[in-house]
Design an enzyme around this catalytic site. Structure first.
Site, PDB file in Angstrom:
ATOM      1  N   LEU A 173       9.142  -4.670   1.511  1.00 17.89           N
ATOM      2  CA  LEU A 173       9.133  -3.203   1.494  1.00 17.89           C
ATOM      3  C   LEU A 173       8.433  -2.617   2.722  1.00 17.89           C
ATOM      4  N   ALA A 174       7.781  -3.436   3.521  1.00 15.92           N
ATOM      5  CA  ALA A 174       7.062  -2.911   4.684  1.00 15.92           C
ATOM      6  C   ALA A 174       8.053  -2.416   5.728  1.00 15.92           C
ATOM      7  N   GLU A 184      20.074   5.540   4.851  1.00 12.77           N
ATOM      8  CA  GLU A 184      20.143   5.933   6.266  1.00 12.77           C
ATOM      9  C   GLU A 184      21.155   5.071   7.037  1.00 12.77           C
ATOM     10  N   THR A 216      18.585   0.896   3.066  1.00 12.01           N
ATOM     11  CA  THR A 216      18.476   2.349   2.920  1.00 12.01           C
ATOM     12  C   THR A 216      19.804   3.084   3.083  1.00 12.01           C
ATOM     13  N   ARG A 258       4.414   9.822  -2.675  1.00  2.48           N
ATOM     14  CA  ARG A 258       5.198   9.923  -1.445  1.00  2.48           C
ATOM     15  C   ARG A 258       4.291  10.352  -0.298  1.00  2.48           C
ATOM     16  N   ASP A 268       1.046  -9.005   9.322  1.00  5.67           N
ATOM     17  CA  ASP A 268       1.773  -7.883   9.912  1.00  5.67           C
ATOM     18  C   ASP A 268       3.204  -8.356  10.188  1.00  5.67           C
ATOM     19  N   TYR A 311      15.307   4.358  13.306  1.00  3.48           N
ATOM     20  CA  TYR A 311      15.018   3.804  11.980  1.00  3.48           C
ATOM     21  C   TYR A 311      16.306   3.235  11.369  1.00  3.48           C
ATOM     22  N   LYS A 315      17.024  -0.714  10.530  1.00  9.75           N
ATOM     23  CA  LYS A 315      17.325  -1.142   9.155  1.00  9.75           C
ATOM     24  C   LYS A 315      18.696  -1.833   9.076  1.00  9.75           C
ATOM     25  N   THR A 339       0.817  -1.218   0.000  1.00  8.15           N
ATOM     26  CA  THR A 339       0.000   0.000   0.000  1.00  8.15           C
ATOM     27  C   THR A 339       0.857   1.277   0.000  1.00  8.15           C
ATOM     28  N   GLY A 340       2.159   1.125   0.165  1.00  7.35           N
ATOM     29  CA  GLY A 340       3.044   2.295   0.248  1.00  7.35           C
ATOM     30  C   GLY A 340       3.447   2.803  -1.127  1.00  7.35           C
TER      31      GLY A 340
HETATM   32  P1  NAP Z   1       5.939   3.822   2.782  1.00  2.61           P
HETATM   33  O1  NAP Z   1       5.223   4.533   1.668  1.00  2.61           O
HETATM   34  O2  NAP Z   1       5.987   4.448   4.128  1.00  2.61           O
HETATM   35  O3  NAP Z   1       5.262   2.358   2.909  1.00  2.61           O
HETATM   36  C1  NAP Z   1       5.505   1.554   4.018  1.00  2.61           C
HETATM   37  C2  NAP Z   1       4.628   0.316   3.911  1.00  2.61           C
HETATM   38  O4  NAP Z   1       4.884  -0.535   5.038  1.00  2.61           O
HETATM   39  C3  NAP Z   1       3.123   0.592   3.892  1.00  2.61           C
HETATM   40  O5  NAP Z   1       2.506  -0.241   2.947  1.00  2.61           O
HETATM   41  C4  NAP Z   1       2.696   0.210   5.300  1.00  2.61           C
HETATM   42  O6  NAP Z   1       1.355  -0.234   5.388  1.00  2.61           O
HETATM   43  C5  NAP Z   1       3.619  -0.972   5.543  1.00  2.61           C
HETATM   44  N1  NAP Z   1       3.755  -1.320   6.956  1.00  2.61           N
HETATM   45  C6  NAP Z   1       4.079  -0.492   7.972  1.00  2.61           C
HETATM   46  N2  NAP Z   1       4.112  -1.179   9.138  1.00  2.61           N
HETATM   47  C7  NAP Z   1       3.796  -2.459   8.832  1.00  2.61           C
HETATM   48  C8  NAP Z   1       3.655  -3.647   9.610  1.00  2.61           C
HETATM   49  N3  NAP Z   1       3.840  -3.644  10.936  1.00  2.61           N
HETATM   50  N4  NAP Z   1       3.346  -4.801   8.967  1.00  2.61           N
HETATM   51  C9  NAP Z   1       3.123  -4.814   7.640  1.00  2.61           C
HETATM   52  N5  NAP Z   1       3.214  -3.718   6.857  1.00  2.61           N
HETATM   53  C10 NAP Z   1       3.551  -2.560   7.452  1.00  2.61           C
HETATM   54  O7  NAP Z   1       7.449   3.514   2.361  1.00  2.61           O
HETATM   55  P2  NAP Z   1       8.151   3.586   0.914  1.00  2.61           P
HETATM   56  O8  NAP Z   1       8.670   4.957   0.717  1.00  2.61           O
HETATM   57  O9  NAP Z   1       7.286   2.952  -0.083  1.00  2.61           O
HETATM   58  O10 NAP Z   1       9.432   2.677   1.189  1.00  2.61           O
HETATM   59  C11 NAP Z   1       9.389   1.266   0.988  1.00  2.61           C
HETATM   60  C12 NAP Z   1      10.506   0.612   1.784  1.00  2.61           C
HETATM   61  O11 NAP Z   1      11.761   1.108   1.351  1.00  2.61           O
HETATM   62  C13 NAP Z   1      10.462   0.869   3.291  1.00  2.61           C
HETATM   63  O12 NAP Z   1      10.950  -0.287   3.925  1.00  2.61           O
HETATM   64  C14 NAP Z   1      11.437   2.021   3.487  1.00  2.61           C
HETATM   65  O13 NAP Z   1      11.953   1.995   4.793  1.00  2.61           O
HETATM   66  C15 NAP Z   1      12.480   1.677   2.446  1.00  2.61           C
HETATM   67  N6  NAP Z   1      13.222   2.790   1.868  1.00  2.61           N
HETATM   68  C16 NAP Z   1      12.534   3.856   1.338  1.00  2.61           C
HETATM   69  C17 NAP Z   1      13.246   4.883   0.723  1.00  2.61           C
HETATM   70  C18 NAP Z   1      12.541   6.069   0.104  1.00  2.61           C
HETATM   71  O14 NAP Z   1      13.213   7.080  -0.156  1.00  2.61           O
HETATM   72  N7  NAP Z   1      11.249   5.978  -0.166  1.00  2.61           N
HETATM   73  C19 NAP Z   1      14.652   4.807   0.635  1.00  2.61           C
HETATM   74  C20 NAP Z   1      15.291   3.692   1.167  1.00  2.61           C
HETATM   75  C21 NAP Z   1      14.561   2.681   1.765  1.00  2.61           C
HETATM   76  P3  NAP Z   1       0.144   0.781   5.769  1.00  2.61           P
HETATM   77  O15 NAP Z   1      -0.323   1.331   4.458  1.00  2.61           O
HETATM   78  O16 NAP Z   1      -0.820  -0.130   6.425  1.00  2.61           O
HETATM   79  O17 NAP Z   1       0.708   1.828   6.665  1.00  2.61           O
HETATM   80  O1  G4F Z   2      11.937  13.519   3.722  1.00  6.65           O
HETATM   81  P1  G4F Z   2      12.564  13.050   4.983  1.00  6.65           P
HETATM   82  O2  G4F Z   2      11.692  12.845   6.151  1.00  6.65           O
HETATM   83  O3  G4F Z   2      13.376  11.745   4.590  1.00  6.65           O
HETATM   84  P2  G4F Z   2      14.627  10.991   5.255  1.00  6.65           P
HETATM   85  O4  G4F Z   2      14.740  11.268   6.686  1.00  6.65           O
HETATM   86  O5  G4F Z   2      15.819  11.279   4.407  1.00  6.65           O
HETATM   87  O6  G4F Z   2      14.188   9.467   5.103  1.00  6.65           O
HETATM   88  C1  G4F Z   2      13.667   8.966   3.863  1.00  6.65           C
HETATM   89  O7  G4F Z   2      14.725   8.511   3.061  1.00  6.65           O
HETATM   90  C2  G4F Z   2      15.459   7.392   3.592  1.00  6.65           C
HETATM   91  C3  G4F Z   2      16.563   7.074   2.582  1.00  6.65           C
HETATM   92  O8  G4F Z   2      17.680   7.864   2.845  1.00  6.65           O
HETATM   93  C4  G4F Z   2      14.506   6.229   3.780  1.00  6.65           C
HETATM   94  F1  G4F Z   2      15.187   5.143   4.224  1.00  6.65           F
HETATM   95  C5  G4F Z   2      13.416   6.624   4.750  1.00  6.65           C
HETATM   96  O9  G4F Z   2      12.486   5.541   4.860  1.00  6.65           O
HETATM   97  C6  G4F Z   2      12.686   7.832   4.195  1.00  6.65           C
HETATM   98  O10 G4F Z   2      12.022   7.443   3.007  1.00  6.65           O
HETATM   99  O11 G4F Z   2      13.706  14.089   5.425  1.00  6.65           O
HETATM  100  C7  G4F Z   2      14.727  14.500   4.546  1.00  6.65           C
HETATM  101  C8  G4F Z   2      15.505  15.655   5.158  1.00  6.65           C
HETATM  102  C9  G4F Z   2      15.994  15.417   6.595  1.00  6.65           C
HETATM  103  O12 G4F Z   2      17.323  15.859   6.673  1.00  6.65           O
HETATM  104  C10 G4F Z   2      15.109  16.314   7.446  1.00  6.65           C
HETATM  105  O13 G4F Z   2      15.737  16.811   8.617  1.00  6.65           O
HETATM  106  O14 G4F Z   2      14.644  16.789   5.225  1.00  6.65           O
HETATM  107  C11 G4F Z   2      14.847  17.437   6.464  1.00  6.65           C
HETATM  108  N1  G4F Z   2      13.640  18.216   6.772  1.00  6.65           N
HETATM  109  C12 G4F Z   2      13.605  19.571   6.921  1.00  6.65           C
HETATM  110  N2  G4F Z   2      12.363  19.960   7.236  1.00  6.65           N
HETATM  111  C13 G4F Z   2      12.414  17.741   6.970  1.00  6.65           C
HETATM  112  C14 G4F Z   2      11.591  18.838   7.260  1.00  6.65           C
HETATM  113  N3  G4F Z   2      11.916  16.482   6.924  1.00  6.65           N
HETATM  114  C15 G4F Z   2      10.589  16.321   7.146  1.00  6.65           C
HETATM  115  N4  G4F Z   2      10.072  15.075   7.051  1.00  6.65           N
HETATM  116  N5  G4F Z   2       9.761  17.371   7.466  1.00  6.65           N
HETATM  117  C16 G4F Z   2      10.215  18.649   7.540  1.00  6.65           C
HETATM  118  O15 G4F Z   2       9.463  19.590   7.821  1.00  6.65           O
END
Ligand code: NAP
Ligand code: G4F
Length: 325
Positions: A79-80, A126, A124, A183, A57, A148, A152, A11-12
């Site tokens: 991906l959850a 991170e 990630t 997003r 879950d 987080y 990870k 769903t994400g």
């Molecule tokens: P997202 O939009 O936040 O989606 C997270 C998903 O995990 C949702 O479908 C959520 O379901 C599900 N989830 C949360 N808790 C759960 C649980 N306890 N059991 C089962 N499902 C659960 O994240 P995304 O941006 O698509 O990212 C996908 C994956 O890549 C994540 O693992 C994230 O940490 C990782 N990642 C993301 C980025 C990025 O920049 N987007 C970068 C590096 C790594 P609900 O809809 O029910 O909440």
């Molecule tokens: O968009 P963010 O919350 O993403 P962040 O922390 O980089 O994490 C995302 O990317 C990771 C990969 O590197 C994933 F693993 C993780 O699951 C997620 O998808 O924040 C990005 C930056 C941070 O430095 C934060 O301090 O934006 C800065 N920021 C400044 N103002 C803010 C804000 N972040 C958020 N969320 N909200 C603000 O108002």
């Protein structure tokens, strides 16, 4: 016969794009969904009749075993996660349970039900946290900076260990930030483009952010899910950095978003508040995906400017529709 894929987090943002991509490749797609008081299937509404959703879950071992037993997948994409860094400081134990131990639970379920499946773990950038070099590669040492990040880290090493211990085809994609109109609204890019669209339509007069100086390597999510799939098509499992190789500040993202929306003087509208700063910041992320290019043939195409434009246009269009109705 087509292959069978099992996707957690369907769903994400990424799960929904990955499901679309796998369907286009002829896969039968199963998705794990957890029970929520208000169902959250917005991102997959358009493909609900083409996929099968299974209850479960990442915190519940039995539900993972049951779901895999039904799906009998060839490929598992995990991906959850509790994926929001800011929340992980407020709910560290939950984050560790879902994004760390949850990976071990899924690998254990796979060991019991389908050890010959191929496994993708959503790792990630991170993990690099307080970075030891710029750009970061697969060999850069890790130093996570949040619950987080350390959750990870467990998922990353669990994946490597199941590969080394049991011969699993298990790979880590070390993905840098990737964004899209899907997003979550709490992440900074979407918070900005949503805020800019609200300002444009007179629904808001400010956006309140945290640290504008942090730098991120931002790519386009639909391209990144293809890299996940490519990893599982390789004969040998391995770990790959997926990134653009460019880094930009939050401030640059803000400036461009206002420019694309045709609003002058962005400084008039953007305020900062300490509550959006993190106890420990990841100041700069910039990835080197040379290995993914060499082995997988993967390369990003959408530029930073195009990404900002895509997201601004999508939010302007969305609010345009809301205002008309
Ligand atoms: P997202 O939009 O936040 O989606 C997270 C998903 O995990 C949702 O479908 C959520 O379901 C599900 N989830 C949360 N808790 C759960 C649980 N306890 N059991 C089962 N499902 C659960 O994240 P995304 O941006 O698509 O990212 C996908 C994956 O890549 C994540 O693992 C994230 O940490 C990782 N990642 C993301 C980025 C990025 O920049 N987007 C970068 C590096 C790594 P609900 O809809 O029910 O909440
Ligand atoms: O968009 P963010 O919350 O993403 P962040 O922390 O980089 O994490 C995302 O990317 C990771 C990969 O590197 C994933 F693993 C993780 O699951 C997620 O998808 O924040 C990005 C930056 C941070 O430095 C934060 O301090 O934006 C800065 N920021 C400044 N103002 C803010 C804000 N972040 C958020 N969320 N909200 C603000 O108002």
């Amino acid at each position: 016969m087509g292959k069978i894929a099992f996707v957690t987090g369907i769903t994400g943002q990424d799960g929904s794009y990955l499901a679309e991509f796998l369907l286009s490749k002829g896969y039968e797609v199963y998705g794990l969904v957890r029970r929520l008081s208000v169902p959250n299937t917005r991102n997959i509404e358009h493909i609900l009749d083409k996929i099968t959703l299974l209850d479960g879950d990442l915190t519940d071992q039995g539900s993972l075993i049951a779901a895999l037993t039904v799906a009998q997948p060839d490929e598992i994409y995990n991906l959850a996660a509790q994926s929001f860094v800011q929340t992980s400081f407020k709910q560290p134990v939950l984050t560790a349970e879902v994004s760390g131990v949850g990976v071990v639970r899924l690998l254990e379920a796979m060991r019991i039900v389908c050890p010959d499946a191929r496994f993708y773990q959503a790792s990630t950038s991170e993990l690099f946290g307080l970075v030891k070099e710029v750009p970061q590669t697969e060999n850069t040492p890790f130093h996570p900076r949040s619950p987080y990040g350390f959750a990870k880290l467990m998922g990353y090493w669990a994946t490597v260990n199941y590969r080394e211990s049991y011969g699993f085809h298990a790979s880590n994609g070390i993905l840098f930030n990737h964004e899209s109109p899907r997003r979550g609204i709490e992440f900074v890019t979407r918070k900005i483009t949503d805020g800019v669209a609200r300002i444009k339509y007179g629904l808001a007069n400010e956006i309140i952010l945290g640290n504008l100086d942090a730098k991120r390597d931002w790519g386009y999510a639909p391209e990144y899910v293809e890299a996940m799939w490519l990893m599982l098509q390789q004969e040998k499992p391995d770990d790959y950095v997926i990134a653009t190789g460019e880094t930009h500040t939050i401030r640059e993202f803000v400036e461009l978003a206002f420019e694309y929306a045709g609003i002058d003087n962005w400084e008039k509208y953007v305020k900062t508040d300490q509550k959006f700063y993190r106890p420990a910041e990841v100041h700069v992320l910039c990835g080197d995906s040379t290995k993914a290019h060499r082995v997988l043939g993967w390369k990003p195409k959408v530029t930073f400017k195009e990404l900002v434009r895509i997201m601004v246009e999508a939010d302007l269009e969305r609010y345009g529709r809301i205002m008309q109705s």
